[in-house]
Design an enzyme around this catalytic site. Sequence first.
Site, PDB file in Angstrom:
ATOM      1  N   ARG A 124       1.268   3.636  -3.695  1.00  0.00           N
ATOM      2  CA  ARG A 124      -0.144   3.778  -3.694  1.00  0.00           C
ATOM      3  C   ARG A 124      -0.272   5.332  -3.734  1.00  0.00           C
ATOM      4  NH1 ARG A 124      -4.038   2.650   1.311  1.00  0.00           N
ATOM      5  NH2 ARG A 124      -5.888   3.073   0.030  1.00  0.00           N
TER       6      ARG A 124
ATOM      7  N   GLU B   8      -3.980  -5.530  -2.108  1.00  0.00           N
ATOM      8  CA  GLU B   8      -3.679  -4.289  -2.589  1.00  0.00           C
ATOM      9  C   GLU B   8      -2.105  -3.949  -3.130  1.00  0.00           C
ATOM     10  OE1 GLU B   8      -5.802  -2.447   0.560  1.00  0.00           O
ATOM     11  OE2 GLU B   8      -6.812  -0.971  -0.989  1.00  0.00           O
TER      12      GLU B   8
ATOM     13  N   ASN C 258       3.199   2.250   0.688  1.00  0.00           N
ATOM     14  CA  ASN C 258       2.013   2.969   1.030  1.00  0.00           C
ATOM     15  C   ASN C 258       2.501   4.060   1.980  1.00  0.00           C
ATOM     16  OD1 ASN C 258      -0.566   3.567   1.770  1.00  0.00           O
ATOM     17  ND2 ASN C 258      -1.249   1.466   1.999  1.00  0.00           N
TER      18      ASN C 258
ATOM     19  N   GLU D   8     -13.940 -10.342   4.623  1.00  0.00           N
ATOM     20  CA  GLU D   8     -13.254 -11.426   4.389  1.00  0.00           C
ATOM     21  C   GLU D   8     -13.487 -12.412   5.675  1.00  0.00           C
ATOM     22  OE1 GLU D   8      -8.915 -10.690   3.751  1.00  0.00           O
ATOM     23  OE2 GLU D   8      -9.732  -9.184   2.326  1.00  0.00           O
TER      24      GLU D   8
ATOM     25  N   ARG E 101     -16.552   6.673  10.503  1.00  0.00           N
ATOM     26  CA  ARG E 101     -17.356   7.747   9.303  1.00  0.00           C
ATOM     27  C   ARG E 101     -18.925   7.422   9.004  1.00  0.00           C
ATOM     28  NH1 ARG E 101     -13.340   6.425   4.899  1.00  0.00           N
ATOM     29  NH2 ARG E 101     -11.291   6.508   6.014  1.00  0.00           N
TER      30      ARG E 101
END
Length: 399
Positions: free
Chosen positions: A90, A383, A7, A332, A240
């Site tokens: 990724r 992931e 990644n 989670e 964001r």
Amino acid sequence: MKILVFNCGSSSIKFKLFNMPEELVLAEGAIERVGSEDALASLKTQHGRVEASQSIADYPSGFAVIKAMLLNKDNGALTSLSEVSACGHRVVHGGEDFGGSMRIDDELEKGIKAVFELAPLHNPPNLTGIKESQKMFGDIPQIACFDTAFHNTIPEVAFRYALPEDLYTQYRIRRYGFHGMSHQFVARRAAKLLGKHKYAVNLITCHLGNGSSISAVRDGHSIDTSMGLTPLEGLVMGTRSGDLDPGIIFYLQRKGYDTSSVDTLLNKKSGLLGISGSSNDVRDLELKADGGDEKAALALDIFAYRIKKYIGSYMAVLNRVDAIVFTGGIGENGVAMRSRILSEMDQQGVIVDEMRNDVHAGAEGEIQASSSRIKIMVIPTNEELAIARDTYKMSRPDR
Ligand code: ADP
């Protein structure tokens, strides 16, 4: 079969070595602050964890350090690079062309480059990582796993913006969606836990981390998601803004903001951080709110309220919902946040069991009350494992 997952970001290279199909993690590590004098290289294996701060000028140097760490006789994980059978990468943006993971060849590389302008911060380092990995491992399968791919099934009614068509045809302005590997991973896992076929479940999957997005999944396929052309749209995130009136941007421009300062404002200084004025971290904000900090409490409320609105709209879109699934750091672990989001939804058939919710802090399971028509699930995302599985599927010897 050993599979190495990468990644690669603008300043970090994360990697994880799996033994497949057993899904055993043999090693994991990272190079952080690539391009600096005090980059940090770390590796965890069965022999323990090693960490070293050193100057790592660029990606080639970073990969050289990874190679040295993996092959280290005392605490590495490989005796030879030839033990690695395939690498999975990724890749953030796959544009419209890639609806699944793909083996990387010249054509695919062109495809990844073709969407550089849609993901200028992510796709270039993703591709650099692929090139370095090709150099390091020679002629083994390299597989690209796209963050956008799971959302490739979103129909036009949901992916088009209400803009003139030529903005779509010429500039490819449409909703793409991100976090696809995570939404897909938890959707498949939820189906398994519910005892249903992967294409027989209707779900609302909430990936809540520093970046957050939510997806409507019908019959196992993504049919809508909150992130759009870029990861700025949708939910309130750590820094964001998520959805806002585009008119705000013109208003700010008239107040003297230029393009780059609006970009920084909306991507780096808004969200939980902007509203609270103090932190982008849900744990910090919960402590502050408990101590009477009203801005922190408001930030958490706005965060939860936006998610509730999306859940409501996706319930309308899906009509039948089997489960609402929470994942990501906040999804989670954020017990209080999950209750806050799903409060007062009993008339919609959504009722949290507070005891079960408490027990499932970071642990997989169902947290709805027995009277809840819709199930509520906590499923830790993975992931890297999703990438390892796709890479295995696409490169195993019997394929
Ligand atoms: P990223 O998107 O960077 O991968 P993560 O998925 O790790 O982010 O999520 C980070 C967020 O998870 C932070 O806001 C952090 O506060 C939140 N988080 C982690 N543990 C808890 C917890 N126990 N309760 C509430 N929030 C938590």
